[in-house]
Write an enzyme that holds these catalytic residues in place. Structure first.
Site, PDB file in Angstrom:
ATOM      1  N   LYS A 161       0.686  -1.771   0.152  1.00  0.00           N
ATOM      2  CA  LYS A 161       0.472   0.160  -0.477  1.00  0.00           C
ATOM      3  C   LYS A 161       1.014   1.339   0.047  1.00  0.00           C
ATOM      4  O   LYS A 161      -0.061   2.118  -0.747  1.00  0.00           O
ATOM      5  CB  LYS A 161      -1.187   0.053   0.964  1.00  0.00           C
ATOM      6  CG  LYS A 161      -2.103  -1.833   1.035  1.00  0.00           C
ATOM      7  CD  LYS A 161      -2.800  -0.896   1.967  1.00  0.00           C
ATOM      8  CE  LYS A 161      -3.695  -2.135   2.166  1.00  0.00           C
ATOM      9  NZ  LYS A 161      -4.965  -2.267   3.152  1.00  0.00           N
ATOM     10  N   LYS A 193      -5.358  -9.873  -5.067  1.00  0.00           N
ATOM     11  CA  LYS A 193      -6.890 -10.583  -4.521  1.00  0.00           C
ATOM     12  C   LYS A 193      -7.882  -9.409  -5.158  1.00  0.00           C
ATOM     13  O   LYS A 193      -7.813  -8.081  -5.233  1.00  0.00           O
ATOM     14  CB  LYS A 193      -6.476  -9.772  -2.881  1.00  0.00           C
ATOM     15  CG  LYS A 193      -7.607 -10.152  -2.106  1.00  0.00           C
ATOM     16  CD  LYS A 193      -6.405  -9.381  -0.565  1.00  0.00           C
ATOM     17  CE  LYS A 193      -6.920  -7.937  -0.396  1.00  0.00           C
ATOM     18  NZ  LYS A 193      -7.409  -7.427   0.281  1.00  0.00           N
ATOM     19  N   LYS A 213     -11.710  -4.353  -1.792  1.00  0.00           N
ATOM     20  CA  LYS A 213     -12.376  -3.604  -1.604  1.00  0.00           C
ATOM     21  C   LYS A 213     -12.260  -2.441  -2.297  1.00  0.00           C
ATOM     22  O   LYS A 213     -12.897  -1.372  -2.937  1.00  0.00           O
ATOM     23  CB  LYS A 213     -13.556  -3.552  -0.247  1.00  0.00           C
ATOM     24  CG  LYS A 213     -12.636  -3.373   0.986  1.00  0.00           C
ATOM     25  CD  LYS A 213     -13.656  -3.300   1.389  1.00  0.00           C
ATOM     26  CE  LYS A 213     -13.583  -3.689   3.373  1.00  0.00           C
ATOM     27  NZ  LYS A 213     -12.230  -3.633   3.699  1.00  0.00           N
TER      28      LYS A 213
HETATM   29  P1  TYM Z   1     -10.833  -6.090   5.796  1.00  0.00           P
HETATM   30  O1  TYM Z   1     -11.766  -5.437   6.071  1.00  0.00           O
HETATM   31  O2  TYM Z   1      -9.579  -5.933   4.266  1.00  0.00           O
HETATM   32  O3  TYM Z   1     -11.322  -7.845   4.910  1.00  0.00           O
HETATM   33  C1  TYM Z   1     -12.468  -8.249   6.062  1.00  0.00           C
HETATM   34  C2  TYM Z   1     -12.337  -9.455   6.032  1.00  0.00           C
HETATM   35  O4  TYM Z   1     -12.140 -10.034   4.744  1.00  0.00           O
HETATM   36  C3  TYM Z   1     -11.157 -11.482   4.141  1.00  0.00           C
HETATM   37  N1  TYM Z   1     -11.059 -10.898   2.579  1.00  0.00           N
HETATM   38  C4  TYM Z   1     -10.629 -11.992   2.042  1.00  0.00           C
HETATM   39  N2  TYM Z   1     -11.306 -13.239   2.298  1.00  0.00           N
HETATM   40  C5  TYM Z   1     -11.027 -13.649   0.810  1.00  0.00           C
HETATM   41  N3  TYM Z   1     -10.873 -13.285  -0.592  1.00  0.00           N
HETATM   42  C6  TYM Z   1     -10.909 -11.330  -0.628  1.00  0.00           C
HETATM   43  N4  TYM Z   1     -10.285 -11.440  -1.830  1.00  0.00           N
HETATM   44  C7  TYM Z   1     -10.885 -11.136   0.415  1.00  0.00           C
HETATM   45  N5  TYM Z   1     -10.193  -9.277   0.327  1.00  0.00           N
HETATM   46  C8  TYM Z   1     -10.796  -9.813   2.467  1.00  0.00           C
HETATM   47  C9  TYM Z   1     -10.360 -10.363   4.940  1.00  0.00           C
HETATM   48  O5  TYM Z   1      -9.154 -11.503   5.347  1.00  0.00           O
HETATM   49  C10 TYM Z   1     -10.917  -9.604   5.981  1.00  0.00           C
HETATM   50  O6  TYM Z   1     -10.168 -12.044   7.556  1.00  0.00           O
HETATM   51  N6  TYM Z   1      -7.104  -5.223   9.003  1.00  0.00           N
HETATM   52  C11 TYM Z   1      -8.622  -6.293   8.632  1.00  0.00           C
HETATM   53  C12 TYM Z   1      -9.580  -5.193   9.253  1.00  0.00           C
HETATM   54  C13 TYM Z   1      -9.209  -5.777  11.325  1.00  0.00           C
HETATM   55  C14 TYM Z   1      -9.280  -7.033  11.583  1.00  0.00           C
HETATM   56  C15 TYM Z   1      -9.271  -6.833  12.703  1.00  0.00           C
HETATM   57  C16 TYM Z   1      -9.914  -7.936  11.018  1.00  0.00           C
HETATM   58  C17 TYM Z   1      -9.288  -4.754  11.875  1.00  0.00           C
HETATM   59  N7  TYM Z   1      -8.756  -5.202  13.121  1.00  0.00           N
HETATM   60  C18 TYM Z   1      -8.800  -7.293  13.999  1.00  0.00           C
HETATM   61  C19 TYM Z   1      -9.726  -9.762  12.055  1.00  0.00           C
HETATM   62  C20 TYM Z   1      -8.894  -8.670  13.935  1.00  0.00           C
HETATM   63  C21 TYM Z   1      -8.402  -6.068   7.082  1.00  0.00           C
HETATM   64  O7  TYM Z   1      -7.999  -4.811   6.676  1.00  0.00           O
HETATM   65  O8  TYM Z   1     -10.310  -6.295   6.551  1.00  0.00           O
END
Ligand code: TYM
Length: 341
Positions: A112, A197, A200
């Protein structure tokens, strides 16, 4: 009882990747077998250039979508990160335990930050420290398991390291958590660029299926997915990344096995059609329930208010204990009313 915590970041509309990689398991499995907390992690959305009104809108939408996937506030806790001060309060302490080398090794930060610099922008310090806030999210709740997609593996590993280091230096305070991942579709790829990947916040709209896309939009995006130069339908991430992505999505939606499914197709066209049908069917109830919930915003607000109160009660004793353990003086209590008279 096992405690589960996971979160979703409101940086854009939620995608099929979020759903298959994480949210669906939260609703169908985790909330039924564990004490679960699910969080819209809005502070994390401020680590990149953002529009305040959009963050608010997308946060509300993410909370509504969590409920629309079947997450039941009668079974688990749903809340917004910024409503529970303990997350940010703990994050600073953990910054005093993590190292800058660890932060700079994080793959998501490197990617990023490089993208931001290529655009001529500056990189916010919070993008570097983001994984520490994520560790605080997890550790504040004494989490045993963190159900996430494959891309969060390194971040959860860091949370484990920080927990273990804190416990070792300052006495046992945190549970050392572990990540769990779905068997298929742990990394759903962009339909137009199957080597990246499905994220969003990416710009490539045609390669991303959003949870609220209309069925004909879903069909069009999947129908136009980039496939591979060969003709045979094979599950092979290296040689057939586009087809493998479709097989994974289809398997995740129908409960099948991607390798076994590959043997049942002789053309890419048939695979695309069945995948599109399966995705439309999986998303239909989510879209319908989302529409109903949007008609009753006070219900969603009530869920978030109660969720924040519950989450605060869970996190506060652990965060207070961490403040004591690391060497901070406890606040002097107000004198009791009778004693003051
Ligand atoms: P985020 O918001 O990017 O994604 C949320 C969840 O969706 C999963 N995910 C995917 N799984 C499969 N294929 C994909 N293309 C895909 N895109 C997203 C992510 O693995 C995630 O489980 N850092 C985290 C948010 C976060 C968090 C936490 C998660 C902040 N604090 C504490 C768990 C525990 C994030 O950016 O997720």
């Amino acid at each position: 009882m096992t405690r589960v915590f996971s979160g979703i970041k409101p940086t854009g509309h939620l995608t099929l990747g979020n759903y298959l990689g994480a949210m669906r398991r939260w609703a169908t499995v985790d909330q039924h077998r564990a004490e679960a907390l699910f969080c819209v992690v809005d502070l994390h959305a401020l680590t990149v250039d953002h529009d305040p009104a959009r963050v608010r809108r997308v946060s509300r939408q993410a909370a509504t979508l969590l409920l629309a996937t079947g997450i039941d506030p009668g079974l688990c806790t749903v809340f917004v990160q910024s409503h529970v001060d303990e997350h940010a309060r703990l994050s600073y302490l953990l910054e005093c335990v993590a190292t800058d080398g660890e932060m700079r090794r994080m793959v998501q930060y490197r990617e990023k930050a490089a993208r931001e610099r290529d655009r001529g922008g500056s990189v916010r310090l919070s993008l570097l420290t983001y994984p520490v806030l994520m560790a605080a999210d997890i550790l504040a709740h004494r989490t045993d398991e963190v159900p996430v997609g494959d891309d969060q593996r390194q971040h959860v590993e860091l949370a484990r390291d920080i927990a273990a280091r804190f416990n070792q230096r300052y006495g046992h305070t945190f549970v050392v958590p572990r990540a769990t991942h779905p068997e298929v579709a742990a990394r759903v790829m962009n339909l137009q660029e199957p080597s990246s990947k499905m994220g969003k916040s990416d710009d490539s709209g045609p390669g991303i299926v959003y949870l609220l896309d209309e069925p004909d939009v879903v069909r069009r995006k999947i129908g136009r997915a980039v496939t591979d130069s060969g003709q045979d339908v094979r599950h092979d991430r290296e040689e057939r990344p586009g087809v493998t992505n479709l097989l994974e999505i289809l398997a995740a939606c129908t409960g099948g096995d991607p390798e076994a499914l590959a043997g049942t197709y002789s053309s890419y066209g048939a695979l695309k059609k069945d995948t599109a049908d399966a995705v439309v069917e999986v998303l239909r109830p989510v879209r319908d329930r989302h529409r109903e919930l949007c008609a009753d915003p006070s219900y969603v607000e009530g869920v978030l208010r109660d969720g924040a109160a519950r989450a605060r009660a869970v996190a506060r004793p652990t965060v207070d204990a961490a403040y004591r353990a690391i060497g901070l003086l406890p606040p002097v209590p107000e004198p009791a009313l009778n004693a003051a008279r």
